[in-house]
Write an enzyme that holds these catalytic residues in place. Sequence first.
Site, short mmCIF file in Angstrom:
data_model
loop_
_atom_site.label_atom_id
_atom_site.label_comp_id
_atom_site.label_asym_id
_atom_site.label_seq_id
_atom_site.Cartn_x
_atom_site.Cartn_y
_atom_site.Cartn_z
N GLY A 10 42.66 35.03 33.20
CA GLY A 10 42.56 35.92 32.04
C GLY A 10 42.84 35.26 30.71
N HIS A 47 47.59 37.62 45.54
CA HIS A 47 47.16 37.34 44.16
C HIS A 47 48.41 37.07 43.32
CE1 HIS A 47 45.55 37.87 40.14
NE2 HIS A 47 44.35 37.68 40.66
N GLU A 98 49.27 37.99 40.51
CA GLU A 98 49.82 39.17 39.83
C GLU A 98 50.69 39.98 40.79
OE1 GLU A 98 46.15 40.65 38.17
OE2 GLU A 98 46.12 38.94 36.80
N ASN A 143 37.29 40.71 41.34
CA ASN A 143 38.54 41.44 41.45
C ASN A 143 38.67 42.32 40.20
OD1 ASN A 143 41.19 42.32 41.56
ND2 ASN A 143 42.09 40.30 41.18
N GLU A 180 43.84 29.66 42.44
CA GLU A 180 43.80 30.28 41.12
C GLU A 180 45.01 29.82 40.30
OE1 GLU A 180 41.42 34.14 41.07
OE2 GLU A 180 43.41 34.67 41.75
N LYS A 210 40.90 44.46 39.56
CA LYS A 210 42.29 44.77 39.22
C LYS A 210 42.44 46.27 38.96
CE LYS A 210 42.54 40.16 37.37
NZ LYS A 210 43.30 39.18 36.63
N SER A 250 39.29 32.42 34.87
CA SER A 250 38.39 32.37 33.71
C SER A 250 37.00 31.83 34.03
CB SER A 250 39.05 31.56 32.57
OG SER A 250 40.19 32.24 32.09
C1 PEP Z 1 41.73 36.83 38.87
O1 PEP Z 1 42.48 37.70 38.47
O2 PEP Z 1 41.66 36.63 40.09
C2 PEP Z 1 40.95 36.09 37.90
C3 PEP Z 1 40.43 34.97 38.29
O3 PEP Z 1 40.84 36.63 36.64
P1 PEP Z 1 39.91 36.05 35.44
O4 PEP Z 1 38.58 35.68 36.03
O5 PEP Z 1 39.83 37.17 34.47
O6 PEP Z 1 40.62 34.85 34.90
#
Ligand code: PEP
Length: 252
Positions: free
Chosen positions: A172, A96, A98, A11, A166, A13, A211
């Site tokens: 992040g 998601h 976000e 992703n 998630e 973003k 992460s």
């Molecule tokens: C995400 O935004 O779906 C995500 C898992 O980000 P990151 O891998 O950077 O934690």
Amino acid sequence: MTAPRALVAGNWKMNGLKQAVYEITRLNELINVNGATCDVLICPPFTLIGHLNSLSAPNVAIGAQDCHMNMSGAHTGDISAEMLNELGCGYIIVGHSERRADHGESSETVNAKAVAAQNVGATAIICVGETIEQREAGEALDVVTTQLKASIPDSATTDNTIIAYEPVWAIGTGKVPTAADVAEVHLAVRNQLLDRFGAGGDAINILYGGSVKGSNAAELMSVANVNGALVGGASLKADDFFDIIAAFGHIG
Ligand code: PEP
């Protein structure tokens, strides 16, 4: 029922300009040379989808990060599943954290978006996850299963639906839940899928996201009921992302 291959999805973003073409061609080449035992997907910003899909990079599917619940209409700035379908998107991420946080998307909205994705023949990647406050209050399982129940449409099948767990606090941040915590949530997700969809629920892929990187992927991906990863930061560079894809080679 046979489960689809595991999926490692990136992703991007709100990152990526035209020069990101390099990362897709590099990723395609890494998979050509080294092979991959999972499917590979990149979800770039809307602006790059058409461009990246026109490349000759058959090892890398290109998907979208969101869609509107309606197919057309007076929704300034939004993009419909039908438009994404025209660009060749076979996967659309919905819900998601976000988007849930920045745009106030409820699980009911996420459900309607998943239906829109399915209606154009795409696979909806439905995201769920708890905040740090909810985890510390011992509510993680409750939050995830409640979000899941409302976010998954009755039309879900093995082919048109993937779940991504998630934890919001792991996205992040470099923080990752223990393998035991991941196993506990993924088992609860699996049990809900089985209760609701019978044997078909056993074959719906459940991704872990938060992460994930090359150094922790093998451990996370070997947890029971983890059928792949949704990756943010570490998907931006082909070589970093390929380290995660390669981790599947060390499993089983
Ligand atoms: C995400 O935004 O779906 C995500 C898992 O980000 P990151 O891998 O950077 O934690």
